[in-house]
Scaffold this motif. Sequence first.
Motif, PDB file in Angstrom:
ATOM      1  N   ALA A  47       0.833  -1.206   0.000  1.00  0.00           N
ATOM      2  CA  ALA A  47       0.000   0.000   0.000  1.00  0.00           C
ATOM      3  C   ALA A  47       0.867   1.256   0.000  1.00  0.00           C
ATOM      4  N   HIS A  48       1.843   1.296   0.886  1.00  0.00           N
ATOM      5  CA  HIS A  48       2.708   2.478   0.946  1.00  0.00           C
ATOM      6  C   HIS A  48       3.532   2.629  -0.325  1.00  0.00           C
ATOM      7  N   LEU A  49       4.031   1.515  -0.842  1.00  0.00           N
ATOM      8  CA  LEU A  49       4.835   1.559  -2.062  1.00  0.00           C
ATOM      9  C   LEU A  49       4.027   2.159  -3.211  1.00  0.00           C
ATOM     10  N   THR A  50       2.747   1.785  -3.303  1.00  0.00           N
ATOM     11  CA  THR A  50       1.893   2.284  -4.385  1.00  0.00           C
ATOM     12  C   THR A  50       1.519   3.748  -4.179  1.00  0.00           C
ATOM     13  N   PHE A  51       1.102   4.096  -2.977  1.00  0.00           N
ATOM     14  CA  PHE A  51       0.624   5.458  -2.734  1.00  0.00           C
ATOM     15  C   PHE A  51       1.758   6.482  -2.705  1.00  0.00           C
ATOM     16  N   ALA A  52       2.953   6.044  -2.341  1.00  0.00           N
ATOM     17  CA  ALA A  52       4.083   6.979  -2.264  1.00  0.00           C
ATOM     18  C   ALA A  52       4.855   7.080  -3.580  1.00  0.00           C
ATOM     19  N   ARG A  53       4.455   6.276  -4.568  1.00  0.00           N
ATOM     20  CA  ARG A  53       5.167   6.296  -5.839  1.00  0.00           C
ATOM     21  C   ARG A  53       5.072   7.678  -6.486  1.00  0.00           C
ATOM     22  N   ASP A  54       6.210   8.167  -6.919  1.00  0.00           N
ATOM     23  CA  ASP A  54       6.314   9.473  -7.595  1.00  0.00           C
ATOM     24  C   ASP A  54       5.962  10.653  -6.690  1.00  0.00           C
ATOM     25  N   ALA A  55       5.900  10.425  -5.363  1.00  0.00           N
ATOM     26  CA  ALA A  55       5.603  11.524  -4.439  1.00  0.00           C
ATOM     27  C   ALA A  55       6.872  12.337  -4.198  1.00  0.00           C
ATOM     28  N   ALA A  56       6.808  13.619  -4.492  1.00  0.00           N
ATOM     29  CA  ALA A  56       7.977  14.479  -4.328  1.00  0.00           C
ATOM     30  C   ALA A  56       8.189  14.808  -2.849  1.00  0.00           C
ATOM     31  N   GLY A  57       9.439  14.694  -2.403  1.00  0.00           N
ATOM     32  CA  GLY A  57       9.780  15.069  -1.041  1.00  0.00           C
ATOM     33  C   GLY A  57       9.312  14.091   0.022  1.00  0.00           C
ATOM     34  N   HIS A  58       8.916  12.891  -0.357  1.00  0.00           N
ATOM     35  CA  HIS A  58       8.485  11.916   0.647  1.00  0.00           C
ATOM     36  C   HIS A  58       9.706  11.418   1.422  1.00  0.00           C
ATOM     37  N   LEU A 112      10.829   6.935   5.998  1.00  0.00           N
ATOM     38  CA  LEU A 112       9.484   6.380   6.104  1.00  0.00           C
ATOM     39  C   LEU A 112       9.296   5.258   5.080  1.00  0.00           C
ATOM     40  N   SER A 113       9.748   5.496   3.875  1.00  0.00           N
ATOM     41  CA  SER A 113       9.659   4.467   2.845  1.00  0.00           C
ATOM     42  C   SER A 113      10.493   3.246   3.230  1.00  0.00           C
ATOM     43  N   TYR A 114      11.647   3.508   3.793  1.00  0.00           N
ATOM     44  CA  TYR A 114      12.545   2.419   4.199  1.00  0.00           C
ATOM     45  C   TYR A 114      11.876   1.534   5.248  1.00  0.00           C
ATOM     46  N   THR A 120       0.527  14.691   0.034  1.00  0.00           N
ATOM     47  CA  THR A 120       1.319  15.022   1.222  1.00  0.00           C
ATOM     48  C   THR A 120       1.774  13.747   1.920  1.00  0.00           C
ATOM     49  N   THR A 121       2.812  13.889   2.730  1.00  0.00           N
ATOM     50  CA  THR A 121       3.318  12.729   3.470  1.00  0.00           C
ATOM     51  C   THR A 121       2.261  12.197   4.438  1.00  0.00           C
ATOM     52  N   GLY A 122       1.613  13.116   5.161  1.00  0.00           N
ATOM     53  CA  GLY A 122       0.565  12.685   6.088  1.00  0.00           C
ATOM     54  C   GLY A 122      -0.579  11.996   5.368  1.00  0.00           C
TER      55      GLY A 122
END
Length: 367
Positions: free
Chosen positions: A42-53, A57-59, A319-321
């Motif tokens: 879920a995180h991998l998909t939603f954070a894809r191409d997110a600038a400044g993430h 957190l991804s790790y 946003t990150t949140g």
Amino acid sequence: MSLDSAVRAHAAHAAEPQLGRTIVSIQLLRFVAALAVVLYHAHLTFARDAAGHPWLLSYLFDAGASGVHVFFCISGFVMVYTSYCRDAGRFSASDFLVKRLLRIYPIYWLVAAAYLAFHAIVPGLGYHLSAGELAGALLLTPDDASLVIGPAWTLAFEMYFYLCFCLFMTLGLRTGLLAMTGFFLLCVASSVLLPGAPIAPLIRNPLLLEFVAGAWVGYVAIERPAWLARPARALLLLALVGFAATLLTGPERAPTLIAWGAPSVLLLAGAVGYEAGGRFPRRLGRYAYLGDGSYFLYLSHILLIDMVLLTPLSLLRGTTGGIVALTIVTTVAAVLIAVLAFDHVERPMLRLLRQHLLARRRAAPLP
């Protein structure tokens, strides 16, 4: 034997480490492993191409991929324990295979049909598979298992392990485990000794050793549960240290078998030993049902993630949140759906299939 001797013998037996037919710690570990995989995807998909993430957190979310290794260890344990525990009866290769096929394929085909329907309806998401590739995906062949349901690549490993387990257990539990361990070790070693040999990559994959390790934990749980109960706390501590060390140093610094596999085996052994020693908190038993829906959760969560991307909720990805909130909400929804699906779809379907199959086998004339 005198009355006092009988009482003392009974008390001594009751004090010995022992496990029931259903192991609560295994149920909870199955759920935690599936939950980790869902959070990761879920995180991998939603954070894809997110600038400044934040990379950290991804790790941390990426560590959820370790749930697959916990699954493999649990699978090896469950195959041995359910086949050879005290009230399991004599091992039957045909019964084993029938039960495994019923457990894996019907619900997999049902969920795969939902994936195919969704991708056919949504423009631009259709599968472009040949008839052979579709058949391979539905049969879970190694090359095609992930073409419809991405995480189903692990089921190809499961099916291969089931076939090997069934074959080697005809030799008996201990001899069969020794033979199977030697066979898998030789296959893995062949990737180094015979790198150009025409052997399927799945057969040489070190991940198979995680199944074997879990199977040996199952053997010890049956034959010598005290060997797991006494060092249970130390095993759990070593597991946590192992996971923490992998996170701190990076999973790419060591082979996956060591980075995630070794801590997963220690976690399994420690959790089972903790329960065998009677130290497992009883209040956690009320959550054991979550493990029942872990298979449906594992199969269905990518479909739910894809659906969420088509809703206004996907706007939270800015946003990150928002990404974290979307990850958690989607994961919770996937868990709720999985629990309901197990109660109202998977369990009734399995019951009907088993009853029908047993009725046909009983009605079949003897040769």
